[in-house]
Write a protein that holds these residues in place. Structure first.
Motif, short mmCIF file in Angstrom:
data_model
loop_
_atom_site.label_atom_id
_atom_site.label_comp_id
_atom_site.label_asym_id
_atom_site.label_seq_id
_atom_site.Cartn_x
_atom_site.Cartn_y
_atom_site.Cartn_z
N THR A 135 0.83 -1.20 0.00
CA THR A 135 0.00 0.00 0.00
C THR A 135 0.87 1.26 0.00
O THR A 135 0.62 2.22 -0.74
N ALA A 136 1.91 1.23 0.82
CA ALA A 136 2.82 2.38 0.89
C ALA A 136 3.54 2.56 -0.44
O ALA A 136 3.71 3.69 -0.93
N ALA A 137 3.96 1.45 -1.06
CA ALA A 137 4.65 1.53 -2.35
C ALA A 137 3.74 2.14 -3.40
O ALA A 137 4.16 2.99 -4.21
N HIS A 138 2.48 1.73 -3.39
CA HIS A 138 1.51 2.29 -4.33
C HIS A 138 1.37 3.80 -4.11
O HIS A 138 1.39 4.59 -5.06
N ALA A 139 1.26 4.20 -2.85
CA ALA A 139 1.09 5.63 -2.56
C ALA A 139 2.31 6.41 -3.01
O ALA A 139 2.18 7.51 -3.58
N LEU A 140 3.50 5.86 -2.80
CA LEU A 140 4.73 6.55 -3.20
C LEU A 140 4.81 6.65 -4.72
O LEU A 140 5.16 7.71 -5.27
N ALA A 141 4.51 5.54 -5.41
CA ALA A 141 4.59 5.55 -6.88
C ALA A 141 3.60 6.53 -7.46
O ALA A 141 3.92 7.33 -8.35
N ARG A 142 2.39 6.53 -6.92
CA ARG A 142 1.35 7.43 -7.42
C ARG A 142 1.71 8.88 -7.13
O ARG A 142 1.57 9.77 -7.98
N GLY A 143 2.21 9.09 -5.91
CA GLY A 143 2.62 10.45 -5.53
C GLY A 143 3.75 10.95 -6.40
O GLY A 143 3.76 12.10 -6.84
N ALA A 144 4.72 10.07 -6.66
CA ALA A 144 5.85 10.46 -7.49
C ALA A 144 5.38 10.82 -8.90
O ALA A 144 5.79 11.83 -9.48
N HIS A 145 4.48 10.00 -9.44
CA HIS A 145 3.98 10.26 -10.79
C HIS A 145 3.20 11.56 -10.83
O HIS A 145 3.36 12.39 -11.75
N ALA A 146 2.37 11.77 -9.80
CA ALA A 146 1.54 12.97 -9.77
C ALA A 146 2.40 14.23 -9.64
O ALA A 146 2.05 15.29 -10.17
N SER A 147 3.55 14.13 -8.97
CA SER A 147 4.38 15.32 -8.81
C SER A 147 5.41 15.42 -9.92
O SER A 147 6.34 16.21 -9.85
N GLY A 148 5.25 14.61 -10.98
CA GLY A 148 6.02 14.82 -12.19
C GLY A 148 7.36 14.12 -12.27
O GLY A 148 8.18 14.47 -13.10
N VAL A 149 7.59 13.12 -11.41
CA VAL A 149 8.84 12.37 -11.52
C VAL A 149 8.79 11.51 -12.78
O VAL A 149 7.87 10.72 -12.97
N LYS A 150 9.78 11.72 -13.65
CA LYS A 150 9.78 11.00 -14.93
C LYS A 150 10.24 9.56 -14.75
O LYS A 150 11.03 9.25 -13.87
N LEU A 151 9.76 8.72 -15.67
CA LEU A 151 10.31 7.37 -15.72
C LEU A 151 11.71 7.43 -16.31
O LEU A 151 12.05 8.36 -17.06
N TRP A 152 12.51 6.43 -16.00
CA TRP A 152 13.86 6.31 -16.54
C TRP A 152 13.78 6.34 -18.07
O TRP A 152 12.83 5.82 -18.67
#
Lengths: 170, 119
Positions: free
Chosen positions: B80-97
């Motif tokens: 659950t925490a991993a999902h929240a971090l991944a979603r949060g990162a994507h929402a704040s514009g962290v690009k994929l490699w």
């Protein structure tokens, strides 16, 4: 009301495990611990409106728990597999990864079933759920993408759990 | 006997935790690192807790039960925490490699769980 009662009982059961054993050396119940637990569980059941069970009907159906136990074994197998998979990719000098986010569809609709599915996907080989929408689309980060077609990806990622989860959260 | 099982579980658990940490260092972006962090560290930590349960089961049911309970909580909270971090990162514009092959989530305009889709 039944939903809150079910949540209260679950919280209280967890508390009892936490403060185990419930009786002291003389065999008397440890009333201070148990009443604190009852209070905490009552508070949780009163406040957590959003997070109670969706319905209490069928909560005691033994078949669901049998499916849950069987699912636990299947999930454990995939978790172990996932670990060797990730460990291999990390330790391999060339780091064979091909990451990307793909979308897959699930036929599950209840919030707890989708949550269980999303968490299972995260724990299993190379996949991590980024987002789940209310209408059954899952966006999954895949460490080694073999297809971006939603149907094909669903066969790799979703189908192995869907069958079990639809029975557990019937 | 249970001493041997416990020791093996402890050792394997620590090895998986090590692999997870190596993954955090070697993998290229947030999302790949989360993969290593959720999978290896979850199983590694569960094995260590399981070892605690196995090693203490003979002497103290209290500690063994708490160890087992912690496994349940980690299995629920870690993804659950991993999902929240991944979603949060994507929402704040962290690009994929840059080596990533697809981003269906960005292509669909990051549909939120709360928003009803009109099809």
């Amino acid at each position: 009301m039944m939903r809150r009662l079910a949540l209260f009982l679950l919280c209280f059961a967890v508390w009892i495990v936490l403060v185990w054993p419930p009786r002291d050396e003389t065999g008397a119940l440890r009333l201070a611990d148990l009443s604190a637990g009852a209070l905490a569980a009552l508070l949780a059941a009163a406040v957590m409106r959003e997070f109670t069970f969706e319905k209490t009907r069928g909560l005691l159906d033994p078949r669901r728990y049998l499916w849950l136990a069987a699912y636990g074994v299947v999930l454990l197998f995939y978790i172990v597999k996932a670990n060797f998979d990730v460990a291999y990719r990390v330790l391999h000098p060339a780091m064979p990864i091909r990451p990307g986010i793909v979308k897959v569809r699930t036929s599950l609709r209840s919030a707890s079933a989708i949550t269980a599915l999303a968490n299972s996907i995260t724990l299993t080989p190379g996949t991590l759920t980024v987002e789940a929408t209310a209408d059954g689309w899952l966006y999954v980060h895949w460490i080694h993408v073999t297809t971006t077609d939603p149907e094909e990806a669903a066969r790799h990622i979703v189908s192995r759990f869907e069958w079990f989860i639809s029975r557990i959260f019937a | 006997m249970s001493d041997t099982i416990g020791a093996v579980m402890l050792a394997v658990g620590i090895l998986f935790n090590l692999a997870g940490c190596l993954g955090m260092v070697r993998l290229p972006d947030v999302y790949n690192r989360l993969q290593a962090a959720t999978k290896c560290v979850t199983l590694g930590t569960c094995l260590v807790l399981g070892a605690v349960a196995v090693l203490t089961a003979g002497q103290s049911a209290a500690i063994a039960l708490r160890g087992a309970l912690c496994i349940v909580f980690i299995v629920i909270t870690s993804p659950t925490a991993a999902h929240a971090l991944a979603r949060g990162a994507h929402a704040s514009g962290v690009k994929l490699w840059e080596g990533s092959v697809a981003d269906a989530y960005a292509a669909d305009g990051e549909p939120g769980a709360a928003r009803e889709e009109t099809e």
